[in-house]
Design an enzyme around this catalytic site. Structure first.
Site, PDB file in Angstrom:
ATOM      1  N   GLY A 248       0.823  -1.204   0.000  1.00 53.90           N
ATOM      2  CA  GLY A 248       0.000   0.000   0.000  1.00 53.90           C
ATOM      3  C   GLY A 248       0.856   1.252   0.000  1.00 53.90           C
ATOM      4  N   GLU A 251       7.286   3.752   4.262  1.00 54.66           N
ATOM      5  CA  GLU A 251       7.646   4.893   5.103  1.00 54.66           C
ATOM      6  C   GLU A 251       9.071   5.396   4.896  1.00 54.66           C
ATOM      7  OE1 GLU A 251       7.052   1.733   6.160  1.00 54.66           O
ATOM      8  OE2 GLU A 251       8.415   1.157   7.779  1.00 54.66           O
ATOM      9  N   GLU A 284       1.786   5.556   7.920  1.00 57.19           N
ATOM     10  CA  GLU A 284       3.138   5.838   7.410  1.00 57.19           C
ATOM     11  C   GLU A 284       3.798   6.971   8.177  1.00 57.19           C
ATOM     12  OE1 GLU A 284       4.406   3.668   5.561  1.00 57.19           O
ATOM     13  OE2 GLU A 284       2.501   2.675   5.136  1.00 57.19           O
ATOM     14  N   HIS A 287       5.309   6.022  11.362  1.00 57.60           N
ATOM     15  CA  HIS A 287       6.634   5.405  11.186  1.00 57.60           C
ATOM     16  C   HIS A 287       7.770   6.430  11.180  1.00 57.60           C
ATOM     17  CE1 HIS A 287       5.935   1.187  10.493  1.00 57.60           C
ATOM     18  NE2 HIS A 287       5.195   1.339   9.414  1.00 57.60           N
ATOM     19  N   GLU A 306       5.338  -2.376  12.742  1.00 60.50           N
ATOM     20  CA  GLU A 306       4.082  -2.388  11.982  1.00 60.50           C
ATOM     21  C   GLU A 306       2.866  -2.275  12.881  1.00 60.50           C
ATOM     22  OE1 GLU A 306       4.094  -1.581   9.228  1.00 60.50           O
ATOM     23  OE2 GLU A 306       6.100  -2.098   8.556  1.00 60.50           O
TER      24      GLU A 306
END
Ligand SMILES: [Zn+2]
Length: 796
Positions: A248, A251, A284, A287, A306
């Site tokens: 998808g 980061e 993201e 991250h 994650e």
């Protein structure tokens, strides 16, 4: 194989990479020169895959080297200082390293380096704990622009070439490096002093609209800066829409890459997509702190990266867009999604021992994301949100610009809360599976018993430290249940009770006997509780613990359901059961979905629009009359509300079988969301031979490779296309293996879809996976067998 460990063996520290790449954009190849400032106690080994090393020098001195598989062995002896490596490489044609991301009329080059793919772009110590500064310079055609982690330092033209040099990064791990080369359309905004950019590949028609992406980014940046108490550390942040992308989003520090569909929002965007856009951006950007600033020591702790980003992403979206009540989506997709995987015998503990790069990729799954995030939610509920936040902030503060292990994180949570966290976390991450807590009542005595729950049936004696929450006659109780059995004395016989309040715990509860079950249903149930009872029931049905008849009686309670989450859950369950046993489920599913459509007709909020779209799209597959009704709006599709467009396109496909008409629309589409809508139509025909044609088309090069997965998903949903989908999968498995190489996409496709359209073909599936012993085959087969058994039980 211990590739990564071997490469870093004697290297003590890498200070800096000075990387120069001369990229031949049209020739799809490059030469590179990387000067690595390092110290080692013996011969230096570097990771390098698909790269040809041309020379290694220290100053003017040539150093002998040998490329031994994925490792460059350099005869430096004990060494300190800069080592200059010249090499060449090719642009990759799958989704890893520096790869070609096409969009029909052109392409861009973009990197994806997680987990262990930096070694496909430059020789390096490709290990997350070897953080270094990166100084990047790229030479390429003058009409292209280059995006990297940091702002541009200087640009210089040299004839028809251009040299772009970037500012030095902070210390970071190799997998976070980014390069994007092509004709980019860029927009600019800012968040305080931080420059924000969006970029997408230039095209002749259509555009990627990123106003919402900017808005969402600013919202979540606000949230994180205040939650973590640490500023965003880079001077700029790019959000780059990459035309083709296996995952998808990614980061890369300061230059996050996304699928186009996850950045583009316009007036035709569904609520469902908009939620996904916000959630992925939030994930993201989380991250940037958790993963980029503080990084795991080794991939064993990938899950922590994650699951934390997933968990924090929910928090920040919930704060910015409270109308979506996003935690309701979290339990339905992440928690229940993880249990659907973790209930298999072929699951794995959250903390996995990994060495082989292929094993690492396989860790990007429901366990690392969904189970991990659910465990964090459980711990937060156990110690309280304020203490949890305090622990997170002090952890990040201590490990900024360096690496940490999961253990370090628990220790901070334990210190911040004064509560025993280490032991609980170690047990939950070290053990595969999750518990079923069986509750029985005799007068005022409540008996609890725990064991491991298995979807295939049977039991396994195991215990977890379960933070149990319980309401009894409206009063809340909490305790740690860490034995096989426990007996609780109540003051009086309870009139109502429910365990696992708001489903914060990662366990399921079985209430023994109708008498007790009635008391549960007479409790004051929150939306999450009501969802939990349905979600647990589904698991009991699949494991054989609950007969189908009893299950049907239970879900009768949800007929005419007014609330988003329980209604969505039942719709999901009936859709899945309908796929597994179409004939037996068609009436029940039709009745539920048509009632629900009426209920939702009167509601106007975002979540109701979203769910109405889902329900309508499912009803189209169940009811030809409704399909025809939906189809009548096709000529005016532009004016149909966004979330309903899907059902109209599918209804049109099912009532007309107009392959050419839908194909023409597909080819004219300028956004991913539109393209997917027509692909779904093209996979929803009643005529299976037309679906077969669409499946063939998906591998013809005219469908983005990332979207082949969606085509498989759409065909799986189509009850008339089961056999052609199975045949197509069998015939094309080699192509799929090649296409998804280096990513874990194929195993996730197999678990999710082959386990459904393979029902009735168990023997064939076994021989197919004997021929192709793929990662993920065991879980796929196990789930397929569970579905197959359930199909027979339902039909009996
Ligand atoms: Zn992530």
């Amino acid at each position: 194989m211990q590739v990564a460990a071997q490469a870093g063996k004697t290297v003590q520290e890498v200070k800096q990479y000075d990387l120069f790449m001369d990229v031949d954009f049209t020739g799809l190849k490059y030469t590179g020169k990387v000067t690595i400032d390092l110290t080692s106690t013996g011969d230096v080994n570097l990771d390098a895959v698909n790269l040809q090393v041309l020379s290694v020098r220290s100053g003017t001195r040539n150093i002998l080297f040998k490329q031994n598989g994925p490792v460059v062995e350099i005869q430096t002896g004990r060494f300190s200082g800069p080592l200059e490596v010249e090499y060449k490489g090719k642009v990759s044609d799958n989704f890893t390293g520096l790869y070609k991301a096409s969009f029909g009329e052109g392409y861009v080059l973009s990197t994806h380096l997680e987990a262990v793919q930096a070694r496909k772009v430059l020789p390096c110590v490709d290990h997350p704990a070897f953080k270094a500064y990166f100084k990047v310079t790229v030479r390429t055609d003058a009409d292209l622009s280059v995006i990297s982690n940091m702002p541009i330092d200087s640009e210089k033209n040299e004839g028809n070439k251009k040299i772009t040099s970037f500012q030095k990064t902070p210390k970071m791990s190799t997998y976070l490096l980014y390069l994007g080369i092509g004709k980019w359309v860029e927009s600019k905004d800012h968040w305080g002093k931080i420059q924000l950019y969006s970029a997408y590949a230039k095209r002749s028609k259509g555009e990627i609209k990123m106003d919402f992406a900017f808005e969402a980014a600013k919202n979540v940046l606000d949230y994180y800066e205040s939650y973590f108490g640490i500023p965003y550390e880079l001077p700029k942040l790019h959000q780059v829409a990459v035309p083709e992308f296996a995952y998808g989003a990614m980061e890369n520090w300061g230059a996050i890459t996304y699928r186009e569909i996850l950045l583009h929002v316009d007036k035709d965007t569904t609520v469902r997509t908009k939620k996904a856009v916000a959630s992925v951006i939030a994930h993201e950007i989380a991250h940037m702190w958790f993963g980029d600033l503080v990084t795991m020591k080794w991939w064993d702790d990938l899950w922590l990266n994650e699951s934390f980003a997933t968990f924090m992403g929910q928090k920040s979206v919930d704060s910015a867009y409270p109308q979506w009540v996003i935690w309701q989506d979290f339990v339905r997709t992440q928690t229940a999604g993880a249990q659907a995987r973790d209930g298999l015998k072929s699951t794995h503990p959250i903390e996995a021992k990994v060495r082989d790069p292929a094993e690492i990729e396989e860790l990007f799954d429901e366990i690392s994301y969904g189970k991990g995030a659910s465990i964090l939610r459980m711990i937060e509920a156990y110690i309280g949100p304020d203490k949890f936040q305090k622990g997170v902030a002090s952890y990040l503060q201590q490990f900024r610009y360096s690496n940490a292990a999961g253990r370090d994180f628990w220790t901070h949570l334990q210190q911040a809360s004064g509560t025993e966290v280490n032991r609980i976390m170690e047990a939950w991450i070290g053990k595969a599976g999750y518990p079923i807590v069986t509750v029985s009542l005799s007068n005022t005595k409540l008996n609890l018993e725990q064991e491991r729950f298995l979807l295939a049936g049977g039991i396994e004696k195991q215990t977890w430290p379960v933070p149990v929450t319980m309401t009894v006659d409206g009063k809340t109780q909490r305790f740690l249940f860490d034995k096989e059995k426990s007996e609780i004395n109540l003051v009086s016989e309870p009139k109502s009770l429910k365990l696992n309040i708001d489903q914060t715990g990662f366990y399921i509860v079985y209430y023994q006997g109708k008498n007790l079950q009635d008391r549960v249903w007479s409790s004051k149930l929150s939306v999450l509780d009501k969802w939990g009872l349905a979600s647990d029931a589904k698991q009991f049905l699949f494991s054989g613990k609950m007969p189908f008849k009893e299950y049907l009686t239970l879900i009768e309670r949800y007929q005419d359901e007014q609330q988003y989450l329980p209604a969505y859950e039942i719709s999901d369950q009936l859709a899945l059961l309908y796929q597994i046993a179409p004939k037996k489920l068609v009436e029940t599913s039709k009745r539920f979905h048509s009632t629900e459509l009426r209920v939702l007709q009167t509601k106007k909020d975002d979540n109701s629009s979203l769910l109405k779209g889902i329900v309508a799209a499912r009803l189209v597959l169940l009811d030809d009359v409704y399909a025809k009704e939906a189809s009548s709006k096709f000529k005016d599709l532009a004016n149909v509300e966004p979330d309903m467009k899907e059902s109209v396109v599918m209804g049109y496909a099912r009532s007309t079988n107009d392959y050419d008409g839908l194909m023409e629309r597909y080819k004219k589409s300028t956004t991913d969301e539109d393209r997917l809508r027509y692909l779904e139509g093209l996979a929803s025909f009643k005529k299976p031979e037309l679906v077969a044609k669409t499946l063939e088309f998906s591998l013809s090069g005219s469908v983005k490779r990332q979207d082949v997965r969606n085509v498989i998903y759409y065909a799986t949903n189509n009850p008339d296309a089961r056999d052609v989908t199975w045949q197509w999968f069998k015939t094309n498995i080699e192509k799929l293996i090649k296409m998804y190489d280096g990513t874990a996409q194929l195993s996730s496709v197999m678990r999710a879809y082959v386990s459904i359209f393979g029902v009735g073909h168990v023997g064939e599936a076994e021989s197919l996976f004997n021929e192709h012993p793929l990662p993920g085959a065991d879980a796929t087969l196990e789930r397929l067998k569970i579905h197959d058994r359930l199909a027979r039980a339902i039909s009996a």
